[in-house]
Design a protein around this motif. Structure first.
Motif, PDB file in Angstrom:
ATOM      1  N   PHE A  29       8.866 -14.731   7.127  1.00  0.00           N
ATOM      2  CA  PHE A  29       9.973 -15.064   6.224  1.00  0.00           C
ATOM      3  C   PHE A  29       9.729 -14.438   4.852  1.00  0.00           C
ATOM      4  CE2 PHE A  29      11.781 -17.676   2.868  1.00  0.00           C
ATOM      5  CZ  PHE A  29      13.087 -17.885   3.286  1.00  0.00           C
ATOM      6  N   ALA A  30       8.502 -14.561   4.349  1.00  0.00           N
ATOM      7  CA  ALA A  30       8.179 -14.079   3.006  1.00  0.00           C
ATOM      8  C   ALA A  30       8.371 -12.576   2.881  1.00  0.00           C
ATOM      9  CB  ALA A  30       6.752 -14.450   2.659  1.00  0.00           C
ATOM     10  N   MET A  31       7.947 -11.815   3.890  1.00  0.00           N
ATOM     11  CA  MET A  31       8.023 -10.359   3.794  1.00  0.00           C
ATOM     12  C   MET A  31       9.433  -9.846   4.041  1.00  0.00           C
ATOM     13  SD  MET A  31       4.320  -9.187   5.331  1.00  0.00           S
ATOM     14  CE  MET A  31       4.538  -7.479   4.790  1.00  0.00           C
ATOM     15  N   TYR A  32      10.189 -10.509   4.918  1.00  0.00           N
ATOM     16  CA  TYR A  32      11.594 -10.133   5.106  1.00  0.00           C
ATOM     17  C   TYR A  32      12.356 -10.333   3.804  1.00  0.00           C
ATOM     18  CZ  TYR A  32      16.268 -10.038   7.303  1.00  0.00           C
ATOM     19  OH  TYR A  32      17.568  -9.741   7.660  1.00  0.00           O
ATOM     20  N   GLY A  80      -5.160  -5.946   0.238  1.00  0.00           N
ATOM     21  CA  GLY A  80      -6.172  -6.824  -0.332  1.00  0.00           C
ATOM     22  C   GLY A  80      -7.472  -6.058  -0.476  1.00  0.00           C
ATOM     23  N   MET A  81      -8.335  -6.506  -1.338  1.00  0.00           N
ATOM     24  CA  MET A  81      -9.619  -5.835  -1.538  1.00  0.00           C
ATOM     25  C   MET A  81     -10.496  -6.706  -2.429  1.00  0.00           C
ATOM     26  SD  MET A  81      -8.303  -2.910  -4.211  1.00  0.00           S
ATOM     27  CE  MET A  81      -6.772  -2.673  -3.308  1.00  0.00           C
ATOM     28  N   ASN A  82     -11.768  -6.444  -2.359  1.00  0.00           N
ATOM     29  CA  ASN A  82     -12.674  -7.028  -3.332  1.00  0.00           C
ATOM     30  C   ASN A  82     -12.788  -6.080  -4.524  1.00  0.00           C
ATOM     31  OD1 ASN A  82     -13.295  -9.276  -1.683  1.00  0.00           O
ATOM     32  ND2 ASN A  82     -14.673  -7.981  -0.485  1.00  0.00           N
ATOM     33  N   ILE A  83     -13.092  -6.650  -5.674  1.00  0.00           N
ATOM     34  CA  ILE A  83     -13.177  -5.881  -6.910  1.00  0.00           C
ATOM     35  C   ILE A  83     -14.524  -6.118  -7.581  1.00  0.00           C
ATOM     36  CG2 ILE A  83     -12.226  -5.572  -9.240  1.00  0.00           C
ATOM     37  CD1 ILE A  83     -10.344  -4.553  -7.148  1.00  0.00           C
ATOM     38  N   MET A  84     -15.181  -5.022  -7.963  1.00  0.00           N
ATOM     39  CA  MET A  84     -16.375  -5.114  -8.801  1.00  0.00           C
ATOM     40  C   MET A  84     -15.935  -4.858 -10.239  1.00  0.00           C
ATOM     41  SD  MET A  84     -19.371  -3.305  -6.537  1.00  0.00           S
ATOM     42  CE  MET A  84     -20.636  -4.385  -7.198  1.00  0.00           C
ATOM     43  N   GLN A  85     -16.075  -5.878 -11.066  1.00  0.00           N
ATOM     44  CA  GLN A  85     -15.648  -5.770 -12.461  1.00  0.00           C
ATOM     45  C   GLN A  85     -16.867  -5.671 -13.378  1.00  0.00           C
ATOM     46  OE1 GLN A  85     -14.046  -9.145 -14.991  1.00  0.00           O
ATOM     47  NE2 GLN A  85     -12.133  -8.017 -14.644  1.00  0.00           N
ATOM     48  N   ILE A  86     -16.788  -4.766 -14.336  1.00  0.00           N
ATOM     49  CA  ILE A  86     -17.779  -4.682 -15.405  1.00  0.00           C
ATOM     50  C   ILE A  86     -17.259  -5.514 -16.579  1.00  0.00           C
ATOM     51  CG2 ILE A  86     -18.978  -3.166 -17.024  1.00  0.00           C
ATOM     52  CD1 ILE A  86     -18.655  -0.915 -14.984  1.00  0.00           C
ATOM     53  N   LYS A 100      -4.936   3.054   9.199  1.00  0.00           N
ATOM     54  CA  LYS A 100      -5.033   4.105   8.194  1.00  0.00           C
ATOM     55  C   LYS A 100      -3.678   4.702   7.795  1.00  0.00           C
ATOM     56  CE  LYS A 100      -7.855   8.157   7.000  1.00  0.00           C
ATOM     57  NZ  LYS A 100      -6.804   8.947   6.357  1.00  0.00           N
ATOM     58  N   PRO A 101      -2.774   5.012   8.740  1.00  0.00           N
ATOM     59  CA  PRO A 101      -1.488   5.582   8.319  1.00  0.00           C
ATOM     60  C   PRO A 101      -0.686   4.669   7.401  1.00  0.00           C
ATOM     61  CG  PRO A 101      -1.840   5.930  10.664  1.00  0.00           C
ATOM     62  CD  PRO A 101      -2.907   4.980  10.205  1.00  0.00           C
ATOM     63  N   VAL A 102      -0.748   3.369   7.642  1.00  0.00           N
ATOM     64  CA  VAL A 102      -0.001   2.436   6.796  1.00  0.00           C
ATOM     65  C   VAL A 102      -0.596   2.398   5.396  1.00  0.00           C
ATOM     66  CG1 VAL A 102       0.776   0.053   6.505  1.00  0.00           C
ATOM     67  CG2 VAL A 102       0.684   1.061   8.790  1.00  0.00           C
ATOM     68  N   LEU A 103      -1.920   2.318   5.307  1.00  0.00           N
ATOM     69  CA  LEU A 103      -2.551   2.291   3.986  1.00  0.00           C
ATOM     70  C   LEU A 103      -2.299   3.597   3.235  1.00  0.00           C
ATOM     71  CD1 LEU A 103      -5.819   0.686   2.925  1.00  0.00           C
ATOM     72  CD2 LEU A 103      -5.450   3.057   2.275  1.00  0.00           C
ATOM     73  N   ASP A 104      -2.463   4.706   3.926  1.00  0.00           N
ATOM     74  CA  ASP A 104      -2.299   6.003   3.258  1.00  0.00           C
ATOM     75  C   ASP A 104      -0.876   6.230   2.765  1.00  0.00           C
ATOM     76  OD1 ASP A 104      -4.944   6.554   3.684  1.00  0.00           O
ATOM     77  OD2 ASP A 104      -4.627   7.903   5.384  1.00  0.00           O
ATOM     78  N   SER A 105       0.093   5.624   3.423  1.00  0.00           N
ATOM     79  CA  SER A 105       1.492   5.827   3.035  1.00  0.00           C
ATOM     80  C   SER A 105       1.967   4.848   1.972  1.00  0.00           C
ATOM     81  CB  SER A 105       2.401   5.698   4.267  1.00  0.00           C
ATOM     82  OG  SER A 105       2.394   4.365   4.767  1.00  0.00           O
ATOM     83  N   THR A 106       1.112   3.886   1.614  1.00  0.00           N
ATOM     84  CA  THR A 106       1.514   2.855   0.655  1.00  0.00           C
ATOM     85  C   THR A 106       1.620   3.432  -0.758  1.00  0.00           C
ATOM     86  OG1 THR A 106       0.530   1.089   1.975  1.00  0.00           O
ATOM     87  CG2 THR A 106       0.878   0.636  -0.366  1.00  0.00           C
ATOM     88  N   THR A 107       2.747   3.200  -1.391  1.00  0.00           N
ATOM     89  CA  THR A 107       2.975   3.659  -2.760  1.00  0.00           C
ATOM     90  C   THR A 107       3.000   2.513  -3.767  1.00  0.00           C
ATOM     91  OG1 THR A 107       5.382   3.554  -2.444  1.00  0.00           O
ATOM     92  CG2 THR A 107       4.299   5.658  -1.972  1.00  0.00           C
ATOM     93  N   GLU A 108       3.127   1.292  -3.270  1.00  0.00           N
ATOM     94  CA  GLU A 108       3.149   0.128  -4.161  1.00  0.00           C
ATOM     95  C   GLU A 108       2.398  -1.015  -3.492  1.00  0.00           C
ATOM     96  OE1 GLU A 108       6.285  -2.981  -6.350  1.00  0.00           O
ATOM     97  OE2 GLU A 108       7.027  -1.291  -5.171  1.00  0.00           O
ATOM     98  N   ASN A 109       1.487  -1.605  -4.231  1.00  0.00           N
ATOM     99  CA  ASN A 109       0.745  -2.754  -3.719  1.00  0.00           C
ATOM    100  C   ASN A 109       1.414  -4.031  -4.199  1.00  0.00           C
ATOM    101  OD1 ASN A 109      -1.173  -4.322  -2.492  1.00  0.00           O
ATOM    102  ND2 ASN A 109      -2.775  -3.962  -4.008  1.00  0.00           N
ATOM    103  N   VAL A 110       1.772  -4.883  -3.244  1.00  0.00           N
ATOM    104  CA  VAL A 110       2.469  -6.133  -3.541  1.00  0.00           C
ATOM    105  C   VAL A 110       1.542  -7.295  -3.222  1.00  0.00           C
ATOM    106  CG1 VAL A 110       4.580  -7.455  -3.148  1.00  0.00           C
ATOM    107  CG2 VAL A 110       4.581  -4.977  -2.789  1.00  0.00           C
ATOM    108  N   ALA A 111       1.624  -8.336  -4.001  1.00  0.00           N
ATOM    109  CA  ALA A 111       0.763  -9.499  -3.790  1.00  0.00           C
ATOM    110  C   ALA A 111       0.928 -10.037  -2.373  1.00  0.00           C
ATOM    111  CB  ALA A 111       1.091 -10.585  -4.802  1.00  0.00           C
ATOM    112  N   TYR A 112      -0.150 -10.598  -1.848  1.00  0.00           N
ATOM    113  CA  TYR A 112      -0.128 -11.180  -0.507  1.00  0.00           C
ATOM    114  C   TYR A 112       1.035 -12.161  -0.361  1.00  0.00           C
ATOM    115  CZ  TYR A 112      -1.627 -13.791   3.611  1.00  0.00           C
ATOM    116  OH  TYR A 112      -1.674 -14.395   4.846  1.00  0.00           O
ATOM    117  N   SER A 113       1.749 -12.057   0.741  1.00  0.00           N
ATOM    118  CA  SER A 113       2.923 -12.874   1.058  1.00  0.00           C
ATOM    119  C   SER A 113       4.068 -12.645   0.090  1.00  0.00           C
ATOM    120  CB  SER A 113       2.582 -14.367   1.135  1.00  0.00           C
ATOM    121  OG  SER A 113       2.493 -14.974  -0.130  1.00  0.00           O
TER     122      SER A 113
END
Length: 446
Positions: free
Chosen positions: A226-229, A337-343, A392-405
């Protein structure tokens, strides 16, 4: 305290502490690893400029495979640069209990956690890294981090930040998509992947005609369809407004009704597992893994989670969640999603901290992390694990990262109610109008 000699030149001192931390529902002790060296074994240009201490607060427990990679990288770094000491606190999943106080006190140089935490909540604590990213590094053979990193991941960090800048280094990414059984698609005579909602419904019908259950769901990720539609149809900000509008009027938007009816139609037409209303995670994804259903909407980590069932020969396919007609968000907008190493901003030597992160997240340690943890790699040249390659094809084609759900879970008080109602809707226990009425009442506090 114990000291282990490696090649007669490297000493690793491991000290246990009494701080408790949780991983996978089990209590495990946090620990501190201090990495130093007695003499260098590798000569690298610029090593004379690298000296000092790095305090790294890690989200991993010391026994986890990610920690093994981090320790190996720290050991090599301090072997290459003997005037560098790296102290690692293995805090596990309890990092957030103390990290704010530690950052406020200036006691942390590097820390890591998921992107929704580091960038969304602690972005202002992070050192801005664009110059570090762009500078040539002897650790990369004169290339910059930008030259070797996956640009989709770097851009994703910037898109999440309120100021649009880089305040962290991504690692161990995953992507939400529809994962499917290619063999079942072929059995139903399906030769292509759907790009639109209409095409997806055609695929579902072909699967049904072939006696195959199209979709499986469970309570683990039932919030997504529902959220993604709706997010694709109206934009992710609409979802955020929907779950925070105490007046409830946003639920009267025709797009909400269209989305709820689309979910109901999936059940009414027999496209959904008969167990959807009662499935508890991981029952839904296991149905796909066992060949009892064809598709499951989830993050790419699922491929690892069902690996004991599927083995390495399962014929996985992946496509981005399709867009309904009139959508404002294309299928190139996805949740990475990903983990982040922050300085930390208070880090005394951001360059030194970044140099260590560079060694850890590129080259052989990127490969090691990818292999040992079955993780999507950070750099463009690192091979993907075979089990994750379908994503891999889905990630490589992504142009905008949207928050989960697409932000549907941004109201923590509402999410449990929405989750329950979404499972009832997709499981055929309630109709679209009842789903809307119940959710609207919950948002209004009735």
């Amino acid at each position: 305290m114990k000291k282990t000699m490696l090649a007669l030149i490297t000493a690793i001192t491991v000290m246990g502490t009494l701080v408790g931390c949780r991983a996978g529902g089990q209590e495990t002790p946090a620990s501190t690893t201090e990495t130093t060296t007695a003499a260098p074994t590798v000569s690298v240009a610029g090593e004379a400029d690298r000296k000092g201490e790095i305090h790294y607060v890690s989200m991993w427990n010391e026994t986890e495979p990610q920690a093994e990679v981090i320790k190996a990288a720290a050991e090599e770094f301090t072997t290459m640069y003997p005037e560098v000491k790296i102290n690692i606190d293995w805090m596990g999943r309890d990092t957030l209990k103390t990290i704010k106080a530690s950052l406020d006190a200036g006691q942390v140089d590097i820390w890591d956690q998921g992107i929704n935490t580091v960038i969304a909540q602690y972005n202002d604590y992070g050192y801005e890294m664009s110059e570090l990213y762009a500078a040539p590094s002897d650790l990369l053979g004169g290339k910059s981090y930008n030259d070797v990193a996956n640009p989709v991941l770097i851009k994703s960090v910037e898109q999440f930040a309120a100021d649009g800048k880089s305040h962290g280094v991504p690692y161990q990414p995953n992507i939400v998509a529809v994962f499917y059984n290619k063999d079942l698609f072929a059995q139903a005579g399906i030769t292509g992947e759907p790009q639109t909602w209409t095409e997806l419904m055609d695929v579902c019908q072909k699967l049904k005609d072939a006696g195959i259950t199209a979709f499986s769901f469970d309570d683990g990720y039932i919030i997504l369809p529902f959220a993604m539609y709706l997010g694709r149809l109206k934009g992710a900000d609409f979802n955020k407004a929907l779950v925070s509008d105490a007046t409830g009027t946003t639920w009267d938007d025709p797009a909400v009704k269209q989305t709820a009816e689309a979910m109901q139609e999936m059940w009414d037409k027999g496209y959904v597992s008969k167990n959807a209303a009662s499935n508890k995670y991981p029952a839904g994804q296991n149905e796909v893994a066992m060949g009892e259903a064809a598709m499951y909407l989830v993050g790419s980590y699922m491929l690892n989670e069902v690996r004991e069932i599927t083995g390495d020969e399962f014929n996985w396919g992946t496509f981005s969640f399709p867009s309904p007609e009139g959508a404002v968000m294309p299928t190139t907008a996805n949740s990475i999603g990903m983990n982040i190493m922050q300085i930390a901003k208070t880090c005394k030597d951001p360059q030194l901290a970044f140099d260590f992160i560079t060694l850890l997240t590129t080259g052989k340690y990127d490969t090691m992390m990818s292999k040992q943890c079955n993780a999507i790699p950070n750099t463009v040249d690192t091979p993907w694990p075979a089990v994750l390659a379908p994503a891999k094809p889905v990630l490589d084609s992504t142009t905008e990262n949207v928050a989960y759900s697409f932000y549907i879970n941004s109201n923590s008080n509402f999410t449990p109610i929405y989750k329950e109602q979404a499972q009832k809707l997709l499981g055929g226990q309630i109709k679209a109008d009842e789903f809307i009425a119940n959710c609207k009442a919950a948002v209004m506090g009735k």
